[in-house]
Structures are given as structure tokens and as C-alpha cells.
Design a protein around this motif. Structure first.
Motif, short mmCIF file in Angstrom:
data_model
loop_
_atom_site.label_atom_id
_atom_site.label_comp_id
_atom_site.label_asym_id
_atom_site.label_seq_id
_atom_site.Cartn_x
_atom_site.Cartn_y
_atom_site.Cartn_z
N ALA A 40 13.88 6.18 -0.66
CA ALA A 40 13.82 5.31 0.52
C ALA A 40 12.81 5.86 1.53
O ALA A 40 13.03 5.81 2.73
CB ALA A 40 15.19 5.13 1.15
N ARG A 41 11.69 6.38 1.02
CA ARG A 41 10.63 6.91 1.88
C ARG A 41 9.45 5.96 1.89
O ARG A 41 9.02 5.47 0.84
CB ARG A 41 10.13 8.27 1.35
CG ARG A 41 11.14 9.36 1.50
CD ARG A 41 10.52 10.67 1.05
NE ARG A 41 11.51 11.72 1.06
CZ ARG A 41 11.46 12.79 0.30
NH1 ARG A 41 10.45 12.97 -0.51
NH2 ARG A 41 12.40 13.70 0.37
N LEU A 42 8.91 5.73 3.06
CA LEU A 42 7.68 4.96 3.18
C LEU A 42 6.51 5.95 3.13
O LEU A 42 6.13 6.54 4.13
CB LEU A 42 7.65 4.16 4.48
CG LEU A 42 8.67 3.04 4.58
CD1 LEU A 42 8.62 2.40 5.96
CD2 LEU A 42 8.42 2.00 3.49
N GLY A 79 0.80 -1.22 0.00
CA GLY A 79 0.00 0.00 0.00
C GLY A 79 0.83 1.27 0.00
O GLY A 79 0.28 2.36 0.04
N MET A 80 2.12 1.14 -0.04
CA MET A 80 3.01 2.30 -0.08
C MET A 80 3.41 2.60 -1.52
O MET A 80 3.29 1.76 -2.40
CB MET A 80 4.27 2.04 0.75
CG MET A 80 4.02 1.79 2.20
SD MET A 80 3.40 3.28 2.97
CE MET A 80 3.22 2.74 4.65
N CYS A 81 3.88 3.81 -1.75
CA CYS A 81 4.31 4.23 -3.09
C CYS A 81 5.65 3.58 -3.43
O CYS A 81 6.64 3.79 -2.73
CB CYS A 81 4.42 5.75 -3.15
SG CYS A 81 5.03 6.34 -4.73
N ALA A 82 5.66 2.79 -4.50
CA ALA A 82 6.88 2.10 -4.89
C ALA A 82 7.94 3.07 -5.41
O ALA A 82 9.13 2.88 -5.18
CB ALA A 82 6.57 1.06 -5.96
N GLY A 83 7.52 4.15 -6.09
CA GLY A 83 8.48 5.13 -6.62
C GLY A 83 9.19 5.88 -5.51
O GLY A 83 10.40 6.10 -5.57
#
Length: 59
Positions: free
Chosen positions: A29-31, A19-23
Motif C-alpha cells: 500500500a505504498r505510493l 506512473g506509480m509502481c503497481a507491485g
């Protein structure tokens, strides 16, 4: 920004399995929950361009 750049942002910043942004995860390296601010910005720009094209063709 051009339409191609907006499309590239939308193509890279997709929802991951968690559910997090893959980009955001891959690039910084941000969730970040999806949709991230980059996707919201790019899709709003695309919507504005589509609306402008529609209104121009309605004249």
C-alpha cells in the motif's frame, strides 16, 4: 536470490496507469514512483549476471 526471483520482482513491479509502481501499491500500500528500488535492484542483478555470462563466453 535466484534469477527466477529477480524475474518475479520485475514481473510484479510494473508501472501503473498513474506512473506509480503497481507491485508496491498491491503488496505494501505504498505510493512509490516507478521504477521502484526493487525493480532497480532486480534489473541491476540481471545486468550483472548477463555481463558475467558474456565475459565468461568471451574467454
Amino acid at each position: 536470490m535466484t534469477s527466477e526471483q529477480e524475474q518475479a520482482i520485475v514481473a510484479v513491479h510494473v508501472r501503473g496507469l498513474d506512473g506509480m509502481c503497481a507491485g508496491c501499491r498491491a503488496w505494501w500500500a505504498r505510493l512509490t514512483p516507478y521504477p521502484c528500488w526493487q525493480v532497480e535492484w532486480a534489473t541491476s542483478r540481471q545486468a550483472l549476471a548477463d555481463t558475467a555470462r558474456f565475459l565468461e563466453s568471451a574467454r
